[in-house]
Design an enzyme around this catalytic site. Structure first.
Site: not given
Length: 690
Positions: A168, A333-334, A443-445, A447, A491, A513
């Site tokens: 990361w 974003d989030d 934007k498809w994340d 995590n 993402c 990131d």
């Protein structure tokens, strides 16, 4: 082009400069003949006529020569296919026929109820290979391992392996090392492509950036995967790769079911590592990336400005500043949905937060459009927080092992996307969301790696590793069909899901990131070995870089670093001075001028980011642009000449920045002509044929 021998047992696939040939013996042994410079069918038939060498009782005459090794029989090399039935394990296949459809070749074999079809197709000088496995018998078949292909390299001395490794915030860093006897295995056991390795390797013996033979392979799969590069005892090299990390079980094929492996693509070139990259880039822009001929817009993302503390009015203030800067796409974003005031709650509840967006997202989206920008949002559909309405209603929808603690990373769990009810829920939520407001971009994340990949009550729970990815692809395909005007970015905490598979369904990828402009030079250098600038999202963020390392850098250096891909801005614009905003507007305007070259041109890596000066060049038609970045000045290094590539040696070119005219193989003396001085300085040079 596909050529087939009269006896129907030798096949040659050719691109503009290369050929790939295979041959089937009378004993139904499928042998690799050639991969390299262009050859004629007669040449392949001459190779096919040569007998295999004798082998001792401790070696196999097939190892290192077989096109697709299976488990069982006189073989010791790593098998690409391992099958188990209730009665036996292994494969004894017999050739049935070959078929063609357009430029695709299909070689069909059978072992009882298992039908194995090997697929080949040329895309320029890239050869695409994949395998289909059909169960037309009466009993289930377990696929322990089903690789897409095995690539065989010619006998050479001193192979060198190139790969991209990382973690990361330090993804896709290039490393080259001598290949030794045995196996080198890279991959991911995490359920997604992973930050640790990209599914790509290249092999050469003495190639430079612009000269020498290079063989490259890349896998199109967005889940767990494995590539094994083996130097066999007789010095031959084979590369085997496919979905899944180990051989513990991939899928259980019931009678009538089928599995098609992901594409494993390969290329040969004698134009060096740079030439290999340009072939990969052209292949992806032509055959992989959706709408690749369209320019990707300059975006602004509000995450670093606001994090979770967002409101409709605050986003509009940022949008006005972004629009004044020349931004073309504004992304929230989030933090816009559910009870999402931090990372502990809300994932899974994909409806706008009523306190933050009382009338939903449409009023903000309409105002963003009125400012002349597109509107985008962030989502992470494959995840769920325990503190969410979705989890409270369906705790069994996550991956978990019965009787074991449910591990949480980033306070979230992984939804079991292999379940049809989960797939349908996500379709309804996302389709409804995209229908509720004029949203242009998602934007498809992703995590969270797989850890407790269980499925209580399922007869063959291992299938979730493959079926999760197939469901992801199906959901993206369905959403794109229903909302053709919406662009998608892949993402995964940065560069954790970048591969040819997800790229065939998304418009760009989030590279890392890490937005520090100096760190990004090595990340972008590695990324460019396989993937084009057209998909490489790169942001300009604040200085000092408080998100990562505190490094101070000029706005000039940050912009030139990010202009090597799809330019974005992610800083807190409410804190930027009027002078900074005006300078940023000038950089955005310049990027729009050079964007066709960067996103669609041929890349030449002039200097790697290992010394004081690094530089990349893009060529398209009669124009070229150079992005030069001085990391640190050592011994007067900026005064060194920089030789440009890919230009007509008989033509003259005018530098638009200096007005100077250069002829032939252009040399630019940066320290003298562009004023690069000291540490972290940068410049953009445009040249046009006159």
């Amino acid at each position: 082009m596909l050529e087939i021998a009269e006896n129907g047992r030798t096949w040659v696939l050719s691109g503009p400069t290369s050929s790939y040939a295979v041959h089937l013996t009378e004993q139904d042994e499928l042998l690799h003949l050639h991969w390299g410079p262009s050859i004629a069918l007669a040449d392949a038939e001459e190779l096919a006529a040569r007998p295999l060498p004798d082998a001792s009782s401790f070696e196999s005459r097939l190892d290192g020569r077989e096109e697709y090794p299976v488990e069982g029989g006189p073989r010791f090399a790593r098998p690409a296919l391992s099958v188990r039935t209730p009665e036996r394990r292994g494969t004894e296949w017999a050739f049935e026929r070959h078929d063609t459809e357009g430029d695709e070749l299909r070689l069909r074999f059978r072992d009882g109820g298992l039908v194995i079809t090997l697929h080949y197709r040329t895309r320029g000088d890239v050869v695409e290979r994949w395998t289909t496995l059909d169960n037309d018998g009466a009993e289930p078949l377990e696929l322990l391992r089903a690789d897409s292909a095995t690539w065989t390299l010619p006998e050479r001395e001193g192979w060198r392996l190139s790969q991209l490794h990382g973690r990361w915030a330090a993804e896709s860093r290039l490393v080259r090392s001598d290949l030794t006897y045995g196996e080198k295995v890279i991959g991911s056991r995490r359920g997604h492509t992973g930050h640790q390795h990209l599914p790509w390797v290249a092999l050469d013996t003495d190639a430079t950036e612009e000269r020498g033979e290079v063989y490259g392979c890349a896998l199109g799969w967005s889940g767990s995967w494995r590539l094994a590069v083996a130097q066999l005892p007789d010095a031959r090299v084979q590369i085997t790769g496919g979905a899944g990390y180990d051989d513990s079980g991939l899928l259980l094929l019931a009678p009538g079911e089928s599995f098609t492996t992901p594409v494993f693509a390969g290329l040969w070139t004698d134009t060096g590592h740079g030439g290999a990259s340009r072939i990969w880039h052209a292949y992806q822009r032509t055959y992989v990336i959706p709408d690749a001929d369209q320019d990707r817009p300059v975006l602004y993302n509000s995450w670093e400005a606001t994090q979770f503390d967002i409101s409709e009015d605050q986003q509009e203030v940022l949008a006005r500043r972004a629009a004044a800067m020349g931004v073309e796409l504004f992304v929230v974003d989030d933090g816009w949905f559910g009870a999402r005031t931090g990372d502990r709650a809300g994932l899974g509840d994909w409806t706008p937060n009523p306190d933050r967006f009382p009338a939903g997202l449409k009023p903000l989206a309409d105002r963003v459009h009125a400012l002349g920008m597109q509107f985008g949002i962030w989502v992470e559909p494959e995840m769920v927080n325990a503190d969410s309405d979705l989890y409270r209603a369906h705790p069994d929808w996550v991956q978990y092992q019965e009787g074991r603690k449910r591990t949480e990373f980033r306070n979230q769990l992984v939804l079991n996307l292999a379940r049809e009810d989960v797939q349908e829920y996500l379709w309804e939520q996302l389709h409804g969301l995209l229908s509720s407001a004029p949203i242009d971009y998602v934007k498809w994340d992703f995590n969270r790696c797989f850890t407790d990949a269980g499925w209580p009550g399922e007869g063959y729970p291992q299938r979730l590793w493959v079926d999760h990815v197939r469901a992801l692809y199906g959901l993206l395909d369905r959403l794109r069909a229903a909302h053709p005007g919406v662009a998608f970015e892949s993402c995964s905490g940065g560069g954790g899901r970048i591969d040819l598979g997800v790229m065939s369904r998304t418009d760009q990828v989030w590279t890392s990131d890490n937005t520090d402009p100096l760190d990004r030079l090595a990340i972008q250098h590695g990324f460019s070995q396989i993937h084009p600038a057209r998909v490489m999202a790169a942001w300009v963020t604040d200085s000092p870089n408080t998100q990562l390392n505190g490094r101070v850098s000029s706005l000039r250096f940050r912009f030139v670093s990010a202009m090597a891909g799809v330019l974005g801005v992610g800083g807190d614009l409410s804190e930027w001075t009027e002078e900074e905003l005006a300078e940023a507007r000038r950089w955005v305007d310049l990027y729009k001028e050079i964007r066709p070259l960067v996103q669609h041109g041929d890349l030449h890596r002039l200097r790697p980011p290992t010394g004081g000066l690094s530089a990349v060049q893009y060529v398209r038609g009669d124009e070229t642009v150079v992005l030069a970045l001085l990391q640190a000045q050592h011994y007067g290094e900026p005064l060194l000449a920089l030789r440009l590539r890919g230009l007509d040696p008989t033509a003259s070119y005018e530098c638009l920045e200096t007005g100077e005219v250069h002829r032939g193989a252009v040399l630019l003396h940066h320290g003298l002509r562009t004023g690069l001085r000291g540490d972290l300085d940068a410049t953009v040079l445009r040249l046009r044929r006159i």
